[in-house]
Design an enzyme around this catalytic site. Structure first.
Site, mmCIF file in Angstrom:
data_model
loop_
_atom_site.group_PDB
_atom_site.id
_atom_site.type_symbol
_atom_site.label_atom_id
_atom_site.label_comp_id
_atom_site.label_asym_id
_atom_site.label_seq_id
_atom_site.Cartn_x
_atom_site.Cartn_y
_atom_site.Cartn_z
ATOM 1 N N HIS A 41 -60.168 32.001 -7.201
ATOM 2 C CA HIS A 41 -59.614 32.305 -8.367
ATOM 3 C C HIS A 41 -58.192 32.892 -8.438
ATOM 4 O O HIS A 41 -57.371 32.874 -9.426
ATOM 5 C CB HIS A 41 -60.386 33.208 -9.282
ATOM 6 C CG HIS A 41 -61.687 32.815 -9.592
ATOM 7 N ND1 HIS A 41 -62.042 31.484 -10.226
ATOM 8 C CD2 HIS A 41 -63.018 33.327 -9.462
ATOM 9 C CE1 HIS A 41 -63.198 31.407 -10.478
ATOM 10 N NE2 HIS A 41 -63.909 32.295 -10.025
ATOM 11 N N HIS B 105 -68.346 28.621 -10.957
ATOM 12 C CA HIS B 105 -67.206 28.730 -11.644
ATOM 13 C C HIS B 105 -66.283 27.936 -11.247
ATOM 14 O O HIS B 105 -66.074 27.479 -9.762
ATOM 15 C CB HIS B 105 -66.664 30.070 -11.517
ATOM 16 C CG HIS B 105 -67.612 31.402 -11.572
ATOM 17 N ND1 HIS B 105 -68.109 32.234 -10.923
ATOM 18 C CD2 HIS B 105 -67.493 31.896 -12.940
ATOM 19 C CE1 HIS B 105 -69.041 33.054 -11.389
ATOM 20 N NE2 HIS B 105 -68.686 33.061 -12.950
ATOM 21 N N ASP C 153 -73.017 31.645 -5.833
ATOM 22 C CA ASP C 153 -73.504 31.940 -7.279
ATOM 23 C C ASP C 153 -73.882 30.632 -8.066
ATOM 24 O O ASP C 153 -74.433 31.023 -9.296
ATOM 25 C CB ASP C 153 -72.457 32.681 -8.144
ATOM 26 C CG ASP C 153 -71.124 31.889 -8.040
ATOM 27 O OD1 ASP C 153 -70.925 30.823 -7.417
ATOM 28 O OD2 ASP C 153 -69.997 32.558 -8.388
ATOM 29 N N ASP D 174 -68.937 26.282 -6.215
ATOM 30 C CA ASP D 174 -69.371 27.450 -6.760
ATOM 31 C C ASP D 174 -69.473 27.267 -8.383
ATOM 32 O O ASP D 174 -69.025 26.316 -9.002
ATOM 33 C CB ASP D 174 -67.847 28.281 -6.853
ATOM 34 C CG ASP D 174 -68.104 29.725 -7.128
ATOM 35 O OD1 ASP D 174 -68.400 30.264 -8.220
ATOM 36 O OD2 ASP D 174 -67.871 30.473 -5.988
#
Length: 303
Positions: free
Chosen positions: A137, A174, A261, A172
């Site tokens: 990120h 995200h 995650d 992931d």
């Protein structure tokens, strides 16, 4: 039968000793636990283990702005109250707190990914693993989503010195927004992200309509998914898309971000994948027999 893959594994015990603070979902201590499992299962006997160098500020500034790197280098928990404007500018705070040894933590995990890429470039291994990396990120001038330095972008930049095209794959939960943004305007990196999208889910980007721009148009692929996807659906999608991407794009190397995650029961995630589903994705990518860099952020812990 082709010879067994040569695997390089990067680990520094210091990376697990940093603490993001109480109730923060990012727990680098899990990197130590993972390393102990590697040892307990004798997996280290099948790999070469290296302690990464601590990335120099000038290396971090290959992607990040020099002022941001300098600020990360300078800030400490004791002095942060003097820098409220800078903290806001660089997005440091609740999600990305200032903690003891923050910069050293960044140097270690970024150094691991840079070293992994260099080893692959020099054909000293077939697969390079940096379990502490994968902080996808982080942006050029700011921290985001528990990520301060984007080691993946730095690793890809390293691979681009030797390869005309690099494929980045992100599983992931995200969206891999920092990596996509860094290479949004180039055709030398294709980014493919499988992630939860919608319902205000972080970071809010990664729509199927986001495909890159200018020279990079059609070189960003987003696979937005809803809650609860399971192994069968995910791996079928993954195999279909990635096989076609590799066939058409013909990358010289692959970077795979395996954020855990997306596994069932994660505190922040909402998918229903098992370790078997994740492993199948790695197996699919491995079968292409291309230089492979694997990163795996120790993100959120189970509920």
């Amino acid at each position: 039968m082709r010879p067994k893959d040569k695997i390089a594994y990067f680990y520094d015990g210091d990376v697990g000793s940093v603490y993001f603070g109480p109730n923060h979902p990012m727990k680098p201590h899990r990197l130590c636990m993972t390393h102990h499992l590697v040892l307990a299962y004798d997996l280290h006997k099948k790999m070469e283990i290296y302690r990464p160098h601590k990335a120099y500020p000038v290396e971090l500034a290959q992607f990040h702005s020099a002022d941001y790197v300098e600020f990360l280098h300078r800030i400490t928990p004791d002095t942060q109250h003097l820098f409220s404007n800078e903290l806001a500018r660089y997005n440091l705070g609740e999600d990305c707190p200032v903690f003891e040894n923050l910069f050293e933590f960044c140097q270690i995990y970024a150094g691991g990914t840079i070293d992994a890429a260099r080893r692959l470039n020099n054909q000293l291994c077939d697969i390079a693993i940096n379990w502490a990396g994968g902080l996808h990120h982080a942006k050029k001038c700011e921290a985001s989503g528990f990520c301060y330095i984007n080691d993946l972008v730095l690793g890809i930049l390293e691979l681009l010195k030797y390869h005309a095209r690099v494929l980045y794959i992100d599983i992931d939960v995200h969206h891999g927004d920092g990596v996509e943004e860094a290479f949004y305007f180039t055709d030398r990196v294709m980014t493919v992200s499988f992630h939860k999208y919608g319902d205000m889910f972080f970071p809010g980007t990664g729509d199927v309509k986001d495909i890159g721009e200018r020279e990079g148009k059609f070189y960003a692929i987003n696979v937005p998914l809803k809650d609860g996807i399971d192994d069968t659906s995910f791996t079928r999608l993954f195999k279909t898309i990635i096989s076609k991407v590799v066939e058409m794009y013909q990358p010289g190397a692959i970077v795979l971000q395996c954020g855990a995650d997306s596994l069932a029961g994660d505190r922040l995630g909402c998918f229903n994948l098992s370790i078997d589903g994740h492993a199948e994705c790695v197996r699919i990518v491995k079968k292409f027999n291309l230089p492979l860099l694997v990163a795996h952020p120790g993100q959120a812990n189970p509920a």
